[in-house]
Each structure stands twice: as C-alpha cells, then as structure tokens.
Design an enzyme around this catalytic site. Structure first.
Site, mmCIF file in Angstrom:
data_model
loop_
_atom_site.group_PDB
_atom_site.id
_atom_site.type_symbol
_atom_site.label_atom_id
_atom_site.label_comp_id
_atom_site.label_asym_id
_atom_site.label_seq_id
_atom_site.Cartn_x
_atom_site.Cartn_y
_atom_site.Cartn_z
ATOM 1 N N LYS A 120 0.857 -1.190 0.000
ATOM 2 C CA LYS A 120 0.000 0.000 0.000
ATOM 3 C C LYS A 120 0.885 1.228 0.000
ATOM 4 O O LYS A 120 2.023 1.184 0.452
ATOM 5 C CB LYS A 120 -0.887 0.025 1.254
HETATM 6 N N1 GLU Z 1 -7.381 0.051 -3.101
HETATM 7 C C1 GLU Z 1 -8.141 -1.138 -3.334
HETATM 8 C C2 GLU Z 1 -8.198 -1.994 -2.083
HETATM 9 O O1 GLU Z 1 -8.028 -1.525 -0.979
HETATM 10 C C3 GLU Z 1 -7.670 -1.898 -4.570
HETATM 11 C C4 GLU Z 1 -6.236 -2.314 -4.581
HETATM 12 C C5 GLU Z 1 -5.806 -2.896 -5.920
HETATM 13 O O2 GLU Z 1 -6.591 -2.999 -6.838
HETATM 14 O O3 GLU Z 1 -4.628 -3.243 -5.994
HETATM 15 O O4 GLU Z 1 -8.483 -3.166 -2.157
#
Ligand code: GLU
Length: 430
Positions: A120
C-alpha cells in the site's frame, strides 16, 4: 545447543504509545494464530512488513512556492506474488495506517486466492487544496521516489481513497518514462485507453454487492425490500448502493463527509448519484431528511455498509448499531472491540478482506490482460468476478462453520495459512 530467539517487539519505527491501525491488524493476527497449526512457527513474518519506504515529495506549487509532502510505500508480504495495493491521498495518512492497509492487502489477496502479496502507498495531503496541475506534479514526483521498489513484477499500485484512473495514468507514464518503456502493467485501475479493464471502476462496489447477497441468502434475508444504510458514497459505497437499489432493496440512509440523509421509504439512488455528481456530496439531496451524524449508527436496518475509512465502527457506537448484517466496503472499518460487541449481539460481519476484494480481483484481471495484450468484455469481467467472489465467500463460510468462528477469523485463517505455506515452502534465504 539450539536456542530459541523469538522476537515480539514492534518495529522500532512505530511509536509504541500510538500504534494506530497497525495495532488493529496485529490483534487480528493474534486471534488467528491458535488456528494456524504448525504454520504458527512462521507467524512473526506477518507481524512486520517486509519493506517500508518513506519518501519526501517536494513540489513547486502554482504560486511558485515549494511544498514538501510525506509519502509512503509499504510492501507487507510478497511470498505469494508481487506486492499489490492502492495509493491513498489523505491528510490523515500515517505510516501505521499504510502498514495496516498493506497487511490487509496481503490477507485480502490470499483470501480470494489471487497470486499477489500485499502493499500500500499514500501521501499525507488533503488533495482538495491543490490544483490538478499540482496533483500531477506531486503524483509524478512520488512515483519517481517509489520507482525503486515498484514494477509490473515487483509491486503494482492502484487507486484508493482520493486517487483515480487519472492518477494511475500519471503514475504509469512517469514509471514508463523513467524506465524507457511503456509499462502498462505497473499499475491497475488505469483509463481504458491505457490498458485499463472494463468493470474496474465498479468492481469493489460490485464485489460488496455479490458477497452481501450471498451472506443475506445464507441468513434468510431477502434482498427485495431489505433496508440498507451506507456510510461513504464514493466509488465503493455509491456503486454498492446502486446495485442493492436495482435489486429492489431500500437504501434508507446515506452518510458522507457532507452530512447524513434519511428516507424511511427508501432513497432514489439514481437521483442521489446525480445530486452527488452535481454538488459533491449527499447533503441536501431531494426527498431526504437530514440526520445528525451519530443518529446514522442507531438506525434499524437489515444491511449496514461502512464504505469510508478505518475505525468508524468502534466502542462508541457498536452498542447502538441495530443491523443484521454488516458488509465492510472500507478497509478496517470495525475495531476488534466493536467486532466483539457486535458478534456477541448476533450481528453477522462480512469482513473487509472478503467483502471489498472485488477491486483487487478486477485489478488482477487488468494485470493479466495487460501482459497478454488481450482484453475481455465487461460481461466476461463481471462474470469472472462473481465466480471468484462466490468461491471465496463459500470457502471462508466453510472454514467459519468448521472452526465455529466469525467470518473475519475464518478469512484470516484461510489467508494466513496460504501465505505462511508459501513462506515455508520457499524457505529462508540464505
Ligand atoms: N485500493 C483497493 C483496495 O483496498 C484496490 C487495490 C488494488 O486494486 O490493488 O483493495
């Protein structure tokens, strides 16, 4: 003679007096450890991120002054595949939050059985205070700074809170320019014209809906006429609300950063979406009455969908909540204490790592399509998404029944076992 060296200390870069969301995640791992059998030997792996990068993001603002922002990219675990996870722009972003979100991505990817690890990123910034040109420069500089650890086979960012397809286009372009290539697979959630996937924008909300319907069916709740309350009316909450509305549910209350609205007979969600597009929030929507923010939590409802930020359901409001099923569209919306209160009241909680996994699932489809340069139709995407979400829900529900535990603990048992199996079979290097 062999000696036992077990370390349980927090990483020294976290403030032990304010562990933040990482503390919630650690508590969830503690709860699941007794169910991991011989794999518990490796559990410490899950309690520290593999790699943490904190970067300075300097940028020239439109008025000629220079501003500095703090940016992060955390790779929590990459045992099962490259890191995967969004990038968040928010004034409250902290390292602890990004670490927790990265860890939840590891669990989420493994719970749905996607070949990804968890990562993240984020920038501590309130994007509403900056022009599009400034946000472009901030995004490009941030991407350059984290460029040393991301890549189509290393770590693949995606949109999250306050970032979108345009942000991903800037990231893809910056990474490509810096590497003398056209690397469409370095990010997902891109515009369709750049190798984005059909259905990606709606995917998280659609996943919430699909898993929510499965949980409702298992618990004898008919979606037709069911009352639904939604917190957060962005990409996730807005889409989930629309799909439940189209299936005949009554969306009786919505809360966002502009206010809380209520209509006991059900809101017209299509009109509400239009109102939000025009005014930027739900406040003042037609055919609705305003409520005080904390009245939202006490509404009697069949389904409650927290689809905003972490820690929204906590010891302060858990007692008030009168929902049969909570479907976690947000990441980490329920604290462990609130989880216990609700579970002992008989509220069914469909946990984030399962309920909101639709986004990363279609991100996986996007990544696969980019590598093969062969693109699927929207129907194919939605059908595959539904199939994967149903399979994941059924397997987590199976684990929950087998061990007589909550869906959250079951999802963590399934996911952590997969991660630690990969960890064990790969072995320690050197
Ligand atoms: N931000 C989204 C989540 O928390 C998607 C992450 C992604 O597609 O890699 O799942």
């Amino acid at each position: 003679m062999s000696q036992q060296h077990t370390t349980h200390a927090l990483p020294s870069y976290l403030n032990p007096d304010d562990v933040g969301p990482w503390g919630i995640y650690l508590e969830q791992v503690e709860r699941v450890t007794p169910y991991l059998g011989h794999l518990a030997k490796w559990v410490e792996t899950l309690k520290r991120p593999k790699r943490v990068l904190v970067v300075d993001v300097p940028v020239e603002l439109d008025d000629g002054t220079i501003a500095h922002f703090e940016g992060y990219r955390v790779q929590h675990n990459v045992s099962r595949g490259p890191g995967k996870g969004g990038v968040r722009y928010h004034q409250d972003v902290t390292l602890s939050e990004v670490m927790a979100l990265a860890a939840w991505m590891s669990v989420k990817a493994a719970a749905v059985d996607l070949p990804f690890g968890g990562a993240k990123g984020g920038i501590r910034i309130d994007p509403r205070n900056y022009s599009t040109a400034e946000l472009e420069r901030i995004t490009r500089r941030y991407t350059s700074e984290i460029g040393i650890i991301i890549g189509p086979h290393k770590d693949i960012p995606a949109p999250d809170v306050n970032t979108n397809a345009q942000t991903m286009a800037w990231m893809m372009d910056t990474y490509s320019m810096n590497n003398g290539t056209t690397a469409t697979g370095v990010v997902t959630g891109k515009p369709i014209s750049l190798g984005g996937s059909l259905g990606r924008v709606e995917a998280t909300g659609r996943g919430v809906y699909v898993v929510g319907c499965a949980a409702a069916r298992d618990n004898g709740l008919d979606i037709e006429g069911a009352r639904v309350c939604v917190q957060g009316f962005g990409n996730v909450g807005g889409t989930a609300a629309r799909l439940f509305y189209e299936a005949g549910a009554k969306v009786i209350a919505v809360q966002d950063h502009t206010g809380t609205i209520h209509n006991a007979n059900g809101l017209d969600v299509l009109r509400l979406l239009k109102h939000v597009e025009e005014t930027g929030g739900v406040a003042g929507a037609p055919e609705s009455e305003p409520l005080k923010a904390d009245e939202f939590w006490g509404l009697e409802t069949d389904i409650l969908i927290p689809a905003a930020l972490e820690g929204q359901i906590n010891v302060k409001n858990a007692d008030q909540i009168r929902a049969r099923i909570i479907i976690e569209g947000a990441n980490g919306p329920t604290t462990p204490e609130a989880d216990d209160i609700l579970t002992s009241k008989g509220t069914l909680i469909v946990p984030d790592v399962l309920a909101n996994a639709g986004g990363v699932t279609v991100s996986y489809f996007e990544w696969v399509q980019d590598f093969s340069s062969f693109f699927w139709t929207e129907d194919e995407i939605n059908e595959r998404l539904e199939r994967m979400m149903h399979r994941a829900y059924a397997s987590v529900a199976g684990v929950a029944a087998q061990h007589k535990v909550s869906l959250r603990t079951a999802a963590f048992i399934a996911a952590c076992s997969r991660i630690l199996q990969a960890r064990e079979v790969r072995g320690l290097y050197p």
